[in-house]
Structures are given as C-alpha cells and as structure tokens.
Enzyme design. Structure first.
Site, PDB file in Angstrom:
ATOM      1  N   GLU A  26       0.835  -1.210   0.000  1.00  0.00           N
ATOM      2  CA  GLU A  26       0.000   0.000   0.000  1.00  0.00           C
ATOM      3  C   GLU A  26       0.870   1.259   0.000  1.00  0.00           C
ATOM      4  O   GLU A  26       2.088   1.189   0.189  1.00  0.00           O
ATOM      5  CB  GLU A  26      -0.926   0.008   1.214  1.00  0.00           C
ATOM      6  CG  GLU A  26      -0.183   0.077   2.540  1.00  0.00           C
ATOM      7  CD  GLU A  26      -0.960   0.849   3.600  1.00  0.00           C
ATOM      8  OE1 GLU A  26      -1.343   2.006   3.334  1.00  0.00           O
ATOM      9  OE2 GLU A  26      -1.140   0.299   4.695  1.00  0.00           O
ATOM     10  N   LYS A 160      -3.323  -1.633  15.624  1.00  0.00           N
ATOM     11  CA  LYS A 160      -2.854  -0.770  16.712  1.00  0.00           C
ATOM     12  C   LYS A 160      -3.919  -0.636  17.779  1.00  0.00           C
ATOM     13  O   LYS A 160      -5.111  -0.663  17.477  1.00  0.00           O
ATOM     14  CB  LYS A 160      -2.606   0.642  16.172  1.00  0.00           C
ATOM     15  CG  LYS A 160      -1.302   0.834  15.495  1.00  0.00           C
ATOM     16  CD  LYS A 160      -0.950   2.322  15.510  1.00  0.00           C
ATOM     17  CE  LYS A 160       0.386   2.535  14.850  1.00  0.00           C
ATOM     18  NZ  LYS A 160       0.299   2.509  13.392  1.00  0.00           N
TER      19      LYS A 160
END
Ligand code: PSU
Ligand code: MN
Length: 308
Positions: A26, A160
C-alpha cells in the site's frame, strides 16, 4: 478488461504472466503514515526485502488520475512530491481518477487494485478497524468491509491499540474473514506481540499459510484473509511505553474534533512525535518483517519457485 483502468509495471506484468510470486504494497503508509524521508526510505527497503525473498514487489498508488500497480523509483518520488496527494480508500478511487488526482492507497483501495491486477498477497503494517468509541462515532474502517468481499490475503502486524481490538475481531468474524496468526496463538497488537485476544487460527510456516490461502480462494469463500504476523521481539514496544501516548492522542483528536478519514493519520502522526521516533522505528521493523513473510507466502503460492 482492466488494461484501460490501471497501469501495471512491466516487471509486475511479466511476473504475473509467468505465474511468479508478486506482493502488493500500500502507499497511504508512505503519503499519510510516516514522515519524510523515512517514508520513502522504508518503501524502498520493503521492496528490496521482497526481492531478496524471490518475489516481485508491486507498490500501488494513484498518480495523476491513473492507478499504478508497481511504482518506479521516480514514480514514488513524484507521489510524495504532489502537494495535494489524497488518502484514497476503495470508494474514493473513481472520483480521484475522474479529476486526475494523486493518492496514497489505503488497505481497502490497495486490495481492490491488487485483486483487479490478479495479485493475491499484500503486505502492510496495520489494517484499519473499529475505532475506540465507535458506539458513539460509528467509525469503522472501510478496510474491514473490503476484507469481507475481496479475495486477497493481507499480511499485517495485527491492529494498533488506537483501535478497539475486540470489536475489530468481532467485525472480521461477521464479515467471514479468517484471522490467521503466524507462529503464535495470540492476535498481535502492532507495537506489541500480544493483544490479549486470541487469533482464530495459528499456522506455523509460510507454506502452510499459502495452502490455507489457496484453499480459501478455491472454496469460493469470497472474502480476504487476515494474516497476523507479530512484531519481532527485539523491536516490540512495552505497553507501558506506548499506551499512555495512544490514550493522549485519542483525547487530543476528540478535543480537536478530528474525525472520518483524518483521524487515523492524526493519531499516527501524534504517536510518532510524542514517542520521539521509537514508535516509528518499530513501525518500520514490523512492515519489513511483514513484507518478508508475505513474499515467502507468495513464493509458496506460486509453486515454490523463487526468482533468485
Ligand atoms: N494503521 C496503521 N498505519 C497506517 C494505517 C493504518 O497502523 O498507515 C493506514 C492504512 O493505509 C489503512 C488506513 O488502510 O490507515 C486506514 O484508515 P481509516 O482508519 O481511515 O480507514
Ligand atoms: Mn474511519
């Protein structure tokens, strides 16, 4: 069918035509996830890591209205130099292409373009998910919806703890996305090897993961797979070191009214600044670690013939 829609780099095209291993990457991590020049240095290092494992890297982005699958060094420099570079999730592609814009592609957008190009393995750092407080804000990343409908295996280091990890795992379950941890029973939490939640499945070798990816696709599952690769022990951050910084960043976002697509980049930037670069070093190490695993999976999927 897609030739008029996307530009595939000749190296990527040649590898795909020959059935050799290709790994998609990405670019939002480059345009909105890391500061310059570490972003560009990391993007290049990750590509080299993939080549060293015998696979071909395909960094995906939108440049001047054209989706690109595989960027040259000059393309990457051009991307980060565009002053108005957008953050594109899959739903943004058409409008950005229509106006000739440039964008870093998120996990959802990269999955869409990888699937169009015929790439089945994709490496990133962390995927988006259900944000903390989503019961109020309804902030759930489009990455999860895309994982629920696009047949690409996404190698990440978990998510995260800026996110609500249990809720993220619940949505992945609802979306029929298998969560496979590499070499561990735990679902990793990006900076840390263990989120306290369990992954659905544990597989211990890239070959075994490749077999699962192949079977998942042949079974007509119709969804992606999430391959969770814990950060190497030596690069992990202690929860005590990062949890307070994350909590402060979430509070600051709420106070400043940051929402929608601006929220994740705001949190990433604030965490990197407040941790004085420690979180950035961990981020770089885990992305490279994911790229190596993704390359090994792609090589095994391609029949084990690495280009060496
Ligand atoms: N999480 C990270 N680093 C990142 C991102 C997420 O730890 O760089 C980026 C990825 O491109 C991901 C996107 O697809 O943010 C998710 O954004 P949102 O939460 O707005 O869906
Ligand atoms: Mn969001």
């Amino acid at each position: 069918m897609t030739a008029d829609l996307i530009d595939i780099h000749p190296d990527v095209r040649a590898a795909l035509d020959a059935g050799r291993a290709v790994v998609a990457l990405e670019s939002t991590i480059v345009t909105h996830g890391m500061p310059h020049p570490r972003n560009v240095e990391t993007a290049r290092a990750v590509e080299d890591d993939i080549r060293a494992e015998g696979a071909v890297p395909a960094t995906i982005a939108v440049l001047d209205g054209r989706p690109r699958v595989g960027l040259s060094a000059a393309d990457l420099d051009a991307l980060v130099a565009r002053p108005d570079v957008a953050k594109a999730s899959g739903r943004d592609l058409a409008a950005i292409m229509a106006r000739g814009g440039s964008a870093g592609t998120t996990v959802s957008c990269t999955m869409r373009l990888a699937a169009l190009a015929g790439i089945r393995v994709f490496a990133t750092g962390g995927v988006g998910g259900v944000h903390r407080g989503a019961e109020e804000t309804w902030d759930v990343s489009a990455d999860l919806a895309e994982l629920g409908r696009t047949e690409v295996a996404v190698v990440c280091a978990g998510v995260k703890s800026i996110l609500d990890i249990p809720k993220t795992l619940e949505v992945l379950e609802s979306q029929r996305v298998p969560v496979i941890a590499y070499g561990t029973d735990a679902f990793p939490a990006f900076y840390a090897r263990d989120s306290g939640e369990r992954a659905d499945h544990r597989l211990d070798t890239p070959e075994e993961i490749a077999r699962a990816v192949d079977l998942h696709l042949r079974l007509g599952s119709g969804t992606g797979l999430l391959i969770a690769n814990p950060v190497p022990e030596a690069d992990a951050l202690a929860p005590a070191e990062i949890d307070g910084i994350i909590a402060e960043a979430i509070d600051a976002a709420a106070t400043q009214g940051v929402s929608r697509k601006d929220l994740t980049p705001f949190l990433l930037e604030r965490i990197a600044t407040r941790s004085e670069g420690r979180s950035l070093a961990t981020n770089i190490a885990l992305v490279r670690n994911n790229a190596r695993l993704a390359a090994r999976i792609a090589v095994a999927l391609a029949g084990g013939s690495a280009e060496r």
